[in-house]
Design an enzyme around this catalytic site. Structure first.
Site, PDB file in Angstrom:
ATOM      1  N   GLU A 170      26.610  94.088  66.582  1.00 26.84           N
ATOM      2  CA  GLU A 170      27.072  92.783  66.109  1.00 26.84           C
ATOM      3  C   GLU A 170      27.335  91.914  67.330  1.00 26.84           C
ATOM      4  OE1 GLU A 170      30.649  93.164  63.894  1.00 26.84           O
ATOM      5  OE2 GLU A 170      29.888  94.757  62.598  1.00 26.84           O
ATOM      6  N   ASP A 192      40.467  87.362  64.521  1.00 25.72           N
ATOM      7  CA  ASP A 192      40.404  88.126  65.761  1.00 25.72           C
ATOM      8  C   ASP A 192      41.785  88.377  66.356  1.00 25.72           C
ATOM      9  OD1 ASP A 192      37.692  88.001  65.476  1.00 25.72           O
ATOM     10  OD2 ASP A 192      37.429  86.321  66.860  1.00 25.72           O
TER      11      ASP A 192
END
EC number: 4.2.1.20
Length: 266
Positions: free
Chosen positions: A49, A60
């Protein structure tokens, strides 16, 4: 080009889970990101990814935020992300882009899907795009021949899981916990139940991410999931390394441990 279907079929035939590695484009440098991802492939990652750096990364954790910040400081743009995908896809690994929706929307959905496919990308993971709003992106992706991956979480109801998997074509991303990315001391016990509930609604592979940081944890997840997704643990090794070469060596060592873990299924 290696597709997600061939990756998961091969892993299943080998009686193991697939290993999925995440790194943001442009980190530690634009060329260094390609070299680091290639190191992960060499060490045993089946799927890579590539993160598209974004200034407001809601999902995140601090480790990925740090890497993404450095990438943005390096001036990484979508063209650089696509070049990274092209470089990583050349290794033979199935290569995805993980991105928030806003950059695709601003670039143009049809254009992004076409350009990603031209670069050798096989699909996207869009963590903040809901099934209700995903129609245009799913159509653009289908037109370009790339897969779509969406997320389910421990809080997802069965009705919600069914709506999400109906929009997935590559695999289903099962977030092991509520919260942001980052390696943990242990993988949330809710992950196994989430995989089981998800499989009741789809025949697609189900991959578990968030919290996997060691080979032992990878082996634990590989017992019940079709794929194990690792990101923050790799990035942490690179952030702590004195230089790019040492960072590549560090993530190769960890990836080999993870690869051994996913082969420990059963």
């Amino acid at each position: 080009m290696t597709t997600l279907q061939t990756v998961f079929a091969k892993a299943k035939a080998d009686n193991r889970a697939a290993l999925v590695g995440y790194l943001p484009a442009g980190f530690p440098t634009k060329d260094g990101a390609i070299a680091a991802a290639a190191a992960l492939v060499e060490a045993g990652c089946d799927v890579i990814e590539i993160g598209l750096p974004y200034s407001d990364p809601l999902m995140d954790g601090p480790t990925i935020q740090d890497a993404v910040h450095r990438s943005l400081v390096n001036g990484t743009r979508i063209a650089d992300v696509l070049r990274t995908v092209e470089g990583v896809a050349a290794t033979g690994a199935a290569t995805l882009v993980m991105t928030y929706w806003n950059p695709i929307d601003r670039y143009g959905a049809d254009r992004f899907a076409r350009d990603l496919a031209s670069a050798g990308g096989v699909g996207t993971i869009t963590p903040d795009l809901t099934p209700e709003e995903s129609g245009p992106w799913c159509e653009a992706s289908a037109g370009a021949g790339i897969d779509t991956v969406f997320l389910v979480a421990p809080s997802s109801t069965d009705e919600r899981i069914q709506a999400v998997v109906a929009r997935c074509t590559g695999f289903v991303y099962a977030a092991s916990l509520m919260g942001v990315t980052g390696a943990r001391e242990s993988v949330n016990v809710a992950a196994e139940g989430l995989v089981k509930r998800t499989r009741a609604h789809t025949d697609l592979p189900v991959c578990v991410g968030l919290g996997v940081g060691t080979g032992k944890q990878a082996a634990e997840v590989a017992r019940y999931a079709d794929g194990v997704i690792v990101g923050s643990a790799f990035i942490r090794r690179m952030l702590d390394a004195p230089d790019e070469a040492a960072g590549r060596d560090a993530i190769k060592e960890l990836a080999r441990d993870m690869a051994q873990g996913v082969r420990a299924r059963g």
